[in-house]
Design an enzyme around this catalytic site. Structure first.
Site, PDB file in Angstrom:
ATOM      1  N   HIS A 185     -66.944  62.802 -36.589  1.00  0.00           N
ATOM      2  CA  HIS A 185     -66.910  63.478 -35.286  1.00  0.00           C
ATOM      3  C   HIS A 185     -68.052  63.075 -34.364  1.00  0.00           C
ATOM      4  O   HIS A 185     -68.136  63.544 -33.241  1.00  0.00           O
ATOM      5  CB  HIS A 185     -66.971  64.997 -35.475  1.00  0.00           C
TER       6      HIS A 185
HETATM    7  C1  UD1 Z   1     -71.566  69.348 -31.509  1.00  0.00           C
HETATM    8  C2  UD1 Z   1     -73.005  68.855 -31.623  1.00  0.00           C
HETATM    9  C3  UD1 Z   1     -73.131  67.970 -32.858  1.00  0.00           C
HETATM   10  C4  UD1 Z   1     -72.646  68.676 -34.097  1.00  0.00           C
HETATM   11  C5  UD1 Z   1     -71.241  69.227 -33.880  1.00  0.00           C
HETATM   12  C6  UD1 Z   1     -70.834  70.083 -35.047  1.00  0.00           C
HETATM   13  C7  UD1 Z   1     -74.275  68.496 -29.550  1.00  0.00           C
HETATM   14  C8  UD1 Z   1     -74.841  67.462 -28.661  1.00  0.00           C
HETATM   15  N1  UD1 Z   1     -73.400  68.045 -30.485  1.00  0.00           N
HETATM   16  O1  UD1 Z   1     -70.742  68.211 -31.326  1.00  0.00           O
HETATM   17  O2  UD1 Z   1     -74.481  67.610 -33.051  1.00  0.00           O
HETATM   18  O3  UD1 Z   1     -72.638  67.782 -35.173  1.00  0.00           O
HETATM   19  O4  UD1 Z   1     -71.222  70.050 -32.691  1.00  0.00           O
HETATM   20  O5  UD1 Z   1     -69.474  70.097 -35.230  1.00  0.00           O
HETATM   21  O6  UD1 Z   1     -74.603  69.658 -29.442  1.00  0.00           O
HETATM   22  N2  UD1 Z   1     -63.944  71.488 -28.971  1.00  0.00           N
HETATM   23  C9  UD1 Z   1     -62.889  72.322 -29.267  1.00  0.00           C
HETATM   24  N3  UD1 Z   1     -63.172  73.566 -29.743  1.00  0.00           N
HETATM   25  C10 UD1 Z   1     -64.429  74.005 -29.925  1.00  0.00           C
HETATM   26  C11 UD1 Z   1     -65.493  73.156 -29.614  1.00  0.00           C
HETATM   27  C12 UD1 Z   1     -65.234  71.894 -29.140  1.00  0.00           C
HETATM   28  O7  UD1 Z   1     -61.721  71.969 -29.113  1.00  0.00           O
HETATM   29  O8  UD1 Z   1     -64.603  75.140 -30.372  1.00  0.00           O
HETATM   30  C13 UD1 Z   1     -63.658  70.118 -28.482  1.00  0.00           C
HETATM   31  C14 UD1 Z   1     -63.711  70.009 -26.964  1.00  0.00           C
HETATM   32  O9  UD1 Z   1     -62.744  69.081 -26.585  1.00  0.00           O
HETATM   33  C15 UD1 Z   1     -65.098  69.442 -26.711  1.00  0.00           C
HETATM   34  C16 UD1 Z   1     -65.320  68.562 -27.937  1.00  0.00           C
HETATM   35  O10 UD1 Z   1     -64.666  69.232 -29.007  1.00  0.00           O
HETATM   36  O11 UD1 Z   1     -65.162  68.728 -25.516  1.00  0.00           O
HETATM   37  C17 UD1 Z   1     -66.784  68.345 -28.275  1.00  0.00           C
HETATM   38  O12 UD1 Z   1     -67.458  69.596 -28.423  1.00  0.00           O
HETATM   39  P1  UD1 Z   1     -69.069  69.674 -28.243  1.00  0.00           P
HETATM   40  O13 UD1 Z   1     -69.524  71.014 -28.644  1.00  0.00           O
HETATM   41  O14 UD1 Z   1     -69.450  69.198 -26.894  1.00  0.00           O
HETATM   42  O15 UD1 Z   1     -69.594  68.592 -29.226  1.00  0.00           O
HETATM   43  P2  UD1 Z   1     -69.279  68.361 -30.763  1.00  0.00           P
HETATM   44  O16 UD1 Z   1     -68.656  67.022 -30.915  1.00  0.00           O
HETATM   45  O17 UD1 Z   1     -68.570  69.531 -31.330  1.00  0.00           O
HETATM   46  N1  UDP Z   2     -67.238  71.945 -42.554  1.00  0.00           N
HETATM   47  C1  UDP Z   2     -66.294  72.962 -42.676  1.00  0.00           C
HETATM   48  N2  UDP Z   2     -64.977  72.661 -42.442  1.00  0.00           N
HETATM   49  C2  UDP Z   2     -64.566  71.413 -42.104  1.00  0.00           C
HETATM   50  C3  UDP Z   2     -65.536  70.392 -41.990  1.00  0.00           C
HETATM   51  C4  UDP Z   2     -66.864  70.690 -42.214  1.00  0.00           C
HETATM   52  O1  UDP Z   2     -66.640  74.099 -42.997  1.00  0.00           O
HETATM   53  O2  UDP Z   2     -63.368  71.217 -41.902  1.00  0.00           O
HETATM   54  C5  UDP Z   2     -68.664  72.282 -42.766  1.00  0.00           C
HETATM   55  C6  UDP Z   2     -69.371  71.436 -43.791  1.00  0.00           C
HETATM   56  O3  UDP Z   2     -69.246  72.010 -45.071  1.00  0.00           O
HETATM   57  C7  UDP Z   2     -70.814  71.455 -43.286  1.00  0.00           C
HETATM   58  C8  UDP Z   2     -70.672  71.618 -41.802  1.00  0.00           C
HETATM   59  O4  UDP Z   2     -69.332  72.024 -41.560  1.00  0.00           O
HETATM   60  O5  UDP Z   2     -71.526  72.570 -43.791  1.00  0.00           O
HETATM   61  C9  UDP Z   2     -70.960  70.326 -41.109  1.00  0.00           C
HETATM   62  O6  UDP Z   2     -70.650  70.439 -39.745  1.00  0.00           O
HETATM   63  P1  UDP Z   2     -70.403  69.194 -38.826  1.00  0.00           P
HETATM   64  O7  UDP Z   2     -70.054  68.017 -39.635  1.00  0.00           O
HETATM   65  O8  UDP Z   2     -69.444  69.640 -37.784  1.00  0.00           O
HETATM   66  O9  UDP Z   2     -71.806  69.029 -38.096  1.00  0.00           O
HETATM   67  P2  UDP Z   2     -73.156  68.251 -38.488  1.00  0.00           P
HETATM   68  O10 UDP Z   2     -73.606  68.712 -39.807  1.00  0.00           O
HETATM   69  O11 UDP Z   2     -72.844  66.786 -38.437  1.00  0.00           O
HETATM   70  O12 UDP Z   2     -74.075  68.611 -37.379  1.00  0.00           O
END
Ligand code: UD1
Ligand code: UDP
Length: 374
Positions: A219
């Site tokens: 992601h």
């Molecule tokens: C964010 C964090 C990343 C983290 C990740 C955890 C930042 C810069 N990035 O990335 O470090 O690893 O969360 O998963 O803060 N969206 C949905 N539903 C939601 C949230 C997001 O559909 O509840 C979709 C939207 O299209 C959105 C995209 O995901 O534009 C990205 O969401 P965003 O929170 O901006 O960044 P993440 O990729 O989730």
């Molecule tokens: N995770 C979860 N469900 C999923 C994928 C990941 O509960 O379908 C959990 C995973 O066990 C870990 C956390 O989400 O604890 C990691 O989040 P993510 O990869 O979104 O963010 P990052 O750690 O890269 O910031």
């Protein structure tokens, strides 16, 4: 360090703590700290920024981990980095002032973390950063900027390892504000693995045979927002599936789903995509996988704790401890390197030591807050 304005009452510390969180990994990794604050009778509240809002990136974790509901939700939602950070900054400032908060706790490296820490520090509220000191040394990652800035705004830096402490000392952060606590992800895994075994039967639901499948997640902005990289990642995982005759399960982040559609990419038939899962379900799938391919930070740590080999589809990692102990390998995103990494990791003896502590990080963090504030 700012001094906390507080008085001690007989059993309870009369200091107001705001736990600011907003995304999936923050909820999971802050849960052990929240539990500890709750059990010790601290005056605290949860301020949810709403950066993540879909049920399976947000509420499912409050339900599964039995966390108290947030007192506030800023409903910041998705947007550009400036939009997300700006909305949270404005919303958090109001609430922190209104609540007369003494200390703010943030966890990790998201936009929520930077905005929460910045709002607090400009109000002269102490900031405690859980999982401080991580560095990928790659400033093209939004998370790296958030980490550096948050660490330099913080008054209490709770680092998971001595390596993270070294990173902070190198940047001139005073050693008396750095505390090695371990990573709360170890607490979260220890607290939930058994519950997950008893409560969920996800392998049957997704038709996977124990120790006979690959689990993947991807992601990261720098991977999935670039069409060729995303295509290469899918191709690389397909190669592993062919060589080892293993099916691949991919609980897919909405960011990646959106990009796959936008780029008109086809997911190879060897990869089954499903909606993101709850922590109990995902933990069970991790624990029983043959191999995990990921670009997630938290998953690199969890695979290390669970003794499951990990192939990280990135050029660098802020979790170098996993490379050192041998639970993880960095392969970038070329299909051939992804396959090679899998060949190496599937041969690995799973006898590495876990470098992230013994599952008492939440307790240590709250001990320090209690002591330092007296
Ligand atoms: C964010 C964090 C990343 C983290 C990740 C955890 C930042 C810069 N990035 O990335 O470090 O690893 O969360 O998963 O803060 N969206 C949905 N539903 C939601 C949230 C997001 O559909 O509840 C979709 C939207 O299209 C959105 C995209 O995901 O534009 C990205 O969401 P965003 O929170 O901006 O960044 P993440 O990729 O989730
Ligand atoms: N995770 C979860 N469900 C999923 C994928 C990941 O509960 O379908 C959990 C995973 O066990 C870990 C956390 O989400 O604890 C990691 O989040 P993510 O990869 O979104 O963010 P990052 O750690 O890269 O910031």
């Amino acid at each position: 360090m700012k001094t906390l304005k507080m008085t001690l009452d007989i059993a309870q510390v009369a200091m107001k703590i705001s736990v600011i969180l907003g995304t999936r990994p923050e909820i999971i990794k802050m849960a052990p700290v929240i539990r500890e604050l709750h059990n010790r009778g601290f005056d605290y509240f949860i301020l949810h920024t709403g950066q993540h809002y879909s049920y399976n990136l947000d509420k499912i974790f409050f339900e599964e981990l039995e966390l108290p509901s947030p007192k506030y939700n800023l409903d910041a939602g998705s947007g550009s980095h400036a939009e997300e950070t700006g909305k949270i900054l404005i919303g958090a400032e109001k609430i922190l002032q209104q609540e007369k908060t003494d200390i703010v706790l943030v966890e990790g490296d998201t936009n929520t973390v930077l905005a929460g820490a910045l709002a607090a520090s400009k109000l002269y509220i102490s900031v405690g950063h859980v999982e401080a000191g991580l560095r990928s040394f790659d400033r093209t990652m939004p998370e790296e900027l958030n980490r550096i800035l948050t660490d330099h705004l913080s008054d209490y830096l709770f680092v998971p390892t001595s390596q993270a402490k070294k990173n902070l000392l190198r940047e001139g952060i005073a050693k008396n504000v750095i505390f090695i606590t371990g990573n709360t992800i170890v607490d979260a895994v220890h607290q939930n693995l058994e519950i997950s075994r008893k409560k969920v039967d996800i392998l049957n639901t997704v038709h996977m045979i124990p120790h006979n499948y690959i689990l993947m997640t991807a992601h990261r902005q720098e991977n999935v927002d670039v069409k060729n990289k995303l295509r290469d990642i899918l191709e690389g995982v397909k190669l592993i599936s062919h060589e080892f005759h293993l099916p691949v399960l991919y609980p897919i982040h909405p960011r990646t789903m959106k990009r796959i559609k936008e780029f008109n990419l086809e997911v190879p038939k060897e990869i089954t995509t499903i909606d993101p899962l709850g922590f109990l379900e995902f933990l069970q799938l991790e624990a029983q996988a043959s191999l995990i391919v990921t670009d997630s930070g938290g998953v690199q740590e969890e695979t290390c704790v669970l003794k499951v080999p990990c192939v990280t589809i990135r050029e660098n990692t802020e979790r170098p401890e996993t490379l050192k102990v041998g639970s993880n390998i960095l392969v970038g995103t070329s299909p051939e390197k992804i396959l090679k990494g899998a060949e190496i990791m599937l041969e690995k003896k799973r006898d590495w030591k876990v470098p992230f502590g013994n599952g008492t990080a939440g307790k240590k963090i709250v001990d320090i807050i209690e002591k330092e504030s007296q």
